[in-house]
Enzyme design. Structure first.
Site, short mmCIF file in Angstrom:
data_model
loop_
_atom_site.label_atom_id
_atom_site.label_comp_id
_atom_site.label_asym_id
_atom_site.label_seq_id
_atom_site.Cartn_x
_atom_site.Cartn_y
_atom_site.Cartn_z
N SER A 138 -43.24 -57.51 -21.09
CA SER A 138 -43.10 -57.27 -22.53
C SER A 138 -43.06 -55.80 -22.92
O SER A 138 -42.67 -55.47 -24.03
CB SER A 138 -44.24 -57.97 -23.29
N HIS A 196 -49.68 -53.56 -25.55
CA HIS A 196 -48.55 -53.44 -26.47
C HIS A 196 -48.66 -52.16 -27.28
O HIS A 196 -49.71 -51.53 -27.30
CB HIS A 196 -48.45 -54.65 -27.40
N ASP A 198 -46.68 -59.04 -32.95
CA ASP A 198 -47.60 -59.88 -32.17
C ASP A 198 -48.42 -60.86 -33.00
O ASP A 198 -49.36 -61.46 -32.47
CB ASP A 198 -48.57 -58.99 -31.39
#
Length: 180
Positions: free
Chosen positions: A57, A96, A123
């Site tokens: 990701s 992230h 998210d």
């Protein structure tokens, strides 16, 4: 008889004192590793100073198997920083990028919204049900450095536990049979 036969003969010839010495040496190695980990926790201010990227990701910036070094300071979190966070109800931390920072006017607390660089949306679907922002207590640390591909060892041992058991067994056999 070969190498295996020599190792079996070596195990049979171990005396009690040598076995105790080997066990104490192994205990000291494990204890040293725990002390180093706790010291890193104190120095970095993060509950987990080192994490492995487990998904794609964050590509192309971080690839699966990269190891990230974390640090958690009192400085405010800013958009663009890469953070590692835990979500309520999930065991595995997520790596992230912060895309939005929201400061609450009444308390002055800062909430953040994150997104994987390789993901289409933010998210919020990963957060706990009804949660729209991450609070500071969710964040484990900021990424301050990385080692590419080194974390593959961890991923392989997690995905294929037999390799982990073989490796632990081989190391244990090596410790028991060493003559030092």
């Amino acid at each position: 008889m070969g190498w295996i036969g020599e190792q079996i003969d070596s195990i049979k010839s171990i005396q009690y004192r040598q076995l105790v010495t080997q066990a104490i040496s192994l205990g000291m190695i494990v204890t040293s590793a725990l002390i180093i980990w706790k010291a890193l926790m104190c120095i970095t201010g993060s509950e987990s100073p080192v994490v492995v990227v487990l998904s794609g990701s964050m590509e192309p910036g971080f690839k699966r198997g990269d190891i990230l070094f974390l640090h958690m300071s009192k400085d405010p979190i800013r958009a663009g920083e890469i953070v590692v966070f835990n979500v309520d109800g999930r065991e595995i931390p997520i790596v992230h990028r912060v895309i939005k920072v929201h400061e609450r006017k009444d308390t002055g607390e800062v909430d953040v919204l994150t997104k994987g660089d390789n993901n289409f949306g933010d998210d919020r679907l990963l957060y706990a049900q009804g949660q729209l922002w991450l609070q500071r207590h969710h964040i484990m640390g900021r990424a301050v450095g990385f080692l590419p591909y080194v974390g593959w060892v961890t991923i392989i041992m997690t995905e294929k536990p037999i390799i982990k058991y073989i490796l632990i067994g081989a190391l244990g056999l090596l410790v028991i049979t060493s003559k030092d």
